[in-house]
Design a protein around this motif. Structure first.
Motif, mmCIF file in Angstrom:
data_model
loop_
_atom_site.group_PDB
_atom_site.id
_atom_site.type_symbol
_atom_site.label_atom_id
_atom_site.label_comp_id
_atom_site.label_asym_id
_atom_site.label_seq_id
_atom_site.Cartn_x
_atom_site.Cartn_y
_atom_site.Cartn_z
ATOM 1 N N ALA A 9 0.834 -1.209 0.000
ATOM 2 C CA ALA A 9 0.000 0.000 0.000
ATOM 3 C C ALA A 9 0.866 1.255 0.000
ATOM 4 O O ALA A 9 0.587 2.219 -0.731
ATOM 5 N N GLY A 10 1.925 1.253 0.805
ATOM 6 C CA GLY A 10 2.828 2.399 0.849
ATOM 7 C C GLY A 10 3.511 2.649 -0.477
ATOM 8 O O GLY A 10 3.657 3.796 -0.918
ATOM 9 N N LEU A 11 3.947 1.595 -1.141
ATOM 10 C CA LEU A 11 4.604 1.742 -2.444
ATOM 11 C C LEU A 11 3.634 2.246 -3.506
ATOM 12 O O LEU A 11 4.015 3.035 -4.379
ATOM 13 N N VAL A 12 2.373 1.804 -3.438
ATOM 14 C CA VAL A 12 1.364 2.321 -4.374
ATOM 15 C C VAL A 12 1.162 3.819 -4.150
ATOM 16 O O VAL A 12 1.029 4.593 -5.110
ATOM 17 N N VAL A 13 1.148 4.240 -2.885
ATOM 18 C CA VAL A 13 1.002 5.657 -2.576
ATOM 19 C C VAL A 13 2.167 6.454 -3.160
ATOM 20 O O VAL A 13 1.977 7.533 -3.727
ATOM 21 N N VAL A 14 3.383 5.939 -3.023
ATOM 22 C CA VAL A 14 4.552 6.609 -3.605
ATOM 23 C C VAL A 14 4.357 6.797 -5.107
ATOM 24 O O VAL A 14 4.607 7.882 -5.661
ATOM 25 N N LEU A 15 3.909 5.748 -5.778
ATOM 26 C CA LEU A 15 3.680 5.817 -7.220
ATOM 27 C C LEU A 15 2.599 6.844 -7.561
ATOM 28 O O LEU A 15 2.757 7.653 -8.494
ATOM 29 N N ALA A 100 9.731 18.187 -1.835
ATOM 30 C CA ALA A 100 10.224 17.155 -0.907
ATOM 31 C C ALA A 100 10.838 17.757 0.347
ATOM 32 O O ALA A 100 11.002 17.058 1.356
ATOM 33 N N ALA A 101 11.173 19.042 0.301
ATOM 34 C CA ALA A 101 11.782 19.695 1.469
ATOM 35 C C ALA A 101 10.748 20.217 2.450
ATOM 36 O O ALA A 101 11.109 20.857 3.446
ATOM 37 N N ALA A 102 9.464 19.951 2.222
ATOM 38 C CA ALA A 102 8.407 20.445 3.118
ATOM 39 C C ALA A 102 8.612 20.051 4.578
ATOM 40 O O ALA A 102 8.271 20.836 5.479
ATOM 41 N N PRO A 103 9.154 18.849 4.886
ATOM 42 C CA PRO A 103 9.369 18.509 6.303
ATOM 43 C C PRO A 103 10.252 19.494 7.054
ATOM 44 O O PRO A 103 10.147 19.607 8.281
ATOM 45 N N LEU A 104 11.105 20.240 6.354
ATOM 46 C CA LEU A 104 11.932 21.240 7.032
ATOM 47 C C LEU A 104 11.042 22.316 7.653
ATOM 48 O O LEU A 104 11.267 22.748 8.787
ATOM 49 N N THR A 240 7.955 6.816 6.814
ATOM 50 C CA THR A 240 8.597 8.079 6.448
ATOM 51 C C THR A 240 9.643 7.866 5.362
ATOM 52 O O THR A 240 9.760 8.671 4.435
ATOM 53 N N SER A 241 10.381 6.787 5.463
ATOM 54 C CA SER A 241 11.419 6.507 4.472
ATOM 55 C C SER A 241 10.832 6.312 3.076
ATOM 56 O O SER A 241 11.465 6.655 2.079
ATOM 57 N N LEU A 242 9.623 5.759 3.008
ATOM 58 C CA LEU A 242 8.998 5.564 1.701
ATOM 59 C C LEU A 242 8.801 6.893 0.969
ATOM 60 O O LEU A 242 8.909 6.956 -0.255
ATOM 61 N N LEU A 243 8.511 7.950 1.723
ATOM 62 C CA LEU A 243 8.253 9.238 1.095
ATOM 63 C C LEU A 243 9.482 9.807 0.400
ATOM 64 O O LEU A 243 9.362 10.650 -0.490
ATOM 65 N N TYR A 244 10.676 9.344 0.811
ATOM 66 C CA TYR A 244 11.892 9.817 0.149
ATOM 67 C C TYR A 244 11.966 9.341 -1.301
ATOM 68 O O TYR A 244 12.732 9.876 -2.105
ATOM 69 N N LEU A 245 11.164 8.322 -1.636
ATOM 70 C CA LEU A 245 11.175 7.799 -2.998
ATOM 71 C C LEU A 245 10.356 8.653 -3.964
ATOM 72 O O LEU A 245 10.517 8.533 -5.179
ATOM 73 N N VAL A 246 9.470 9.495 -3.436
ATOM 74 C CA VAL A 246 8.541 10.238 -4.299
ATOM 75 C C VAL A 246 9.266 11.096 -5.336
ATOM 76 O O VAL A 246 8.938 11.027 -6.531
ATOM 77 N N PRO A 247 10.269 11.932 -4.966
ATOM 78 C CA PRO A 247 10.930 12.741 -6.001
ATOM 79 C C PRO A 247 11.609 11.897 -7.076
ATOM 80 O O PRO A 247 11.524 12.226 -8.266
ATOM 81 N N VAL A 280 16.839 15.031 9.113
ATOM 82 C CA VAL A 280 15.864 15.734 9.943
ATOM 83 C C VAL A 280 14.845 14.763 10.528
ATOM 84 O O VAL A 280 14.476 14.837 11.706
ATOM 85 N N SER A 281 14.378 13.823 9.695
ATOM 86 C CA SER A 281 13.298 12.926 10.118
ATOM 87 C C SER A 281 13.790 11.756 10.958
ATOM 88 O O SER A 281 13.128 11.335 11.902
ATOM 89 N N GLN A 282 14.950 11.211 10.597
ATOM 90 C CA GLN A 282 15.403 9.971 11.232
ATOM 91 C C GLN A 282 16.675 10.127 12.049
ATOM 92 O O GLN A 282 17.080 9.186 12.731
ATOM 93 N N GLY A 283 17.305 11.301 12.008
ATOM 94 C CA GLY A 283 18.594 11.460 12.670
ATOM 95 C C GLY A 283 18.550 11.196 14.156
ATOM 96 O O GLY A 283 19.422 10.520 14.714
#
Length: 326
Positions: A9-15, A100-104, A240-247, A280-283
């Protein structure tokens, strides 16, 4: 442990979310930024309302209406209007990297408004990501940033504001409920601007309308439902890591669908952005794990005597003695 269904489901969302950027490039020039926003939000709101009996959507409480309106304004109305306008001139892949920088922004809002602690690694990650965003913004514009790039940056900022606002709502409502409330409120706030693009809406081709319907049904409605399902069943780090694939996926889809070829400097900047956002997210989680290595429990007197007796009788065979002896 992440289930296969949740990961799928997460991978489909990324797509789906990655495909939204090139779909906007197809629909916005014909429907107009306002027209596309209105069609997308209406389709998504209707689809989510149709699912309401199945997803058990509750009516929001009166005390949360102002927060819902604020979240909808930033995350739906303002974000889509700005992104649609910017993508009239900025390539879809470039826009996806900047957004993709919105989390900042989310981290900054959380620190200022909700007094969340900002660690040193988050500050470093923010600086790295901002440097990556600057590289992407300057890749095509040279030393002067175009107004279209600034509009995409503004879209990134309002999207970053939406996340901490929605997080407050998610304490009391499900992800699908928050998405439904935001879509409906965003639609109401967008409709008054429709006359601006009404001539374009009337004359738009079927391809543009199909792209707008796709954006409303799949990236917006289905994307939020699937994301809620995935997040509820996955560790925060994994989701959260899945979202890094979007760009990255958006750049690939834009190349296949629109023939957009990213510049090398944009790709390098995109990697830097993802690295910074990841820090920022996982550090903090990574540093916590490093600072807390596995600790051995000291043997109790009883366990020590037991171990001594076992070592003093080597002739007695024991199954797995070394593992259970402590």
């Amino acid at each position: 442990m992440t289930s296969k269904r949740a990961l799928a489901a997460g991978l489909v969302v990324v797509l789906l979310w990655a495909s939204a950027f090139p779909a906007i490039r197809v629909a916005a020039p014909e429907l107009g930024p306002v027209g596309l926003s209105a069609v997308r939000l209406i389709v998504a709101a209707v689809a989510l309302l149709a699912l309401a009996p199945t997803t058990r959507i509750r009516l929001p409480e009166r005390r949360d209406l102002a927060l819902i309106v604020g979240a909808a304004f930033f995350g739906m109305t303002a974000y889509q209007l700005l992104l649609n306008t910017g993508e009239l001139f900025v390539p879809a892949g470039t826009a996806s990297i900047i957004v993709a920088a919105a989390p900042l922004v989310s981290v900054g809002i959380a620190a200022l408004a909700f007094s969340e602690r900002v660690s040193r690694i988050r500050l470093i990650g923010s600086a790295v990501a901002i440097g990556g965003v600057c590289a992407v913004c300057l890749a095509r514009a040279g030393l002067s940033l175009t107004s279209a790039v600034w509009i995409i940056v503004a879209a990134m900022i309002v999207q970053g504001i939406y996340h901490p606002l929605s997080r407050v709502l998610l304490r009391r409502y499900s992800a699908t409920e928050v998405a439904t409330y935001a879509m409906i409120a965003g639609t109401v706030m967008t409709i008054p601007f429709v006359p601006i693009d009404w001539p374009q809406l009337v004359s738009a081709s079927s391809g543009a309308w199909l792209a707008a319907a796709y954006l409303g049904l799949l990236p917006s409605a289905l994307g939020f439902v699937l994301w809620g399902y995935a997040v509820a069943r996955m560790p925060v780090v994994a989701s959260t890591s899945l979202l890094y694939l979007v760009p990255a996926v958006a750049v690939m889809i834009s190349f296949v669908w629109l023939g957009e070829i990213p510049l090398p400097s944009e790709l390098i900047g995109g990697v830097v952005v993802i690295m910074g956002v990841a820090a920022v997210s996982q550090g903090d989680r990574i540093m916590t794990r490093i600072s807390r290595p596995g600790r051995r429990l000291p043997p109790t007197p009883h366990r020590g005597r037991t171990a001594s007796r076992r070592r003093s009788v080597p002739s007695l065979p024991r199954h797995g003695g070394d593992r259970s002896g402590g």
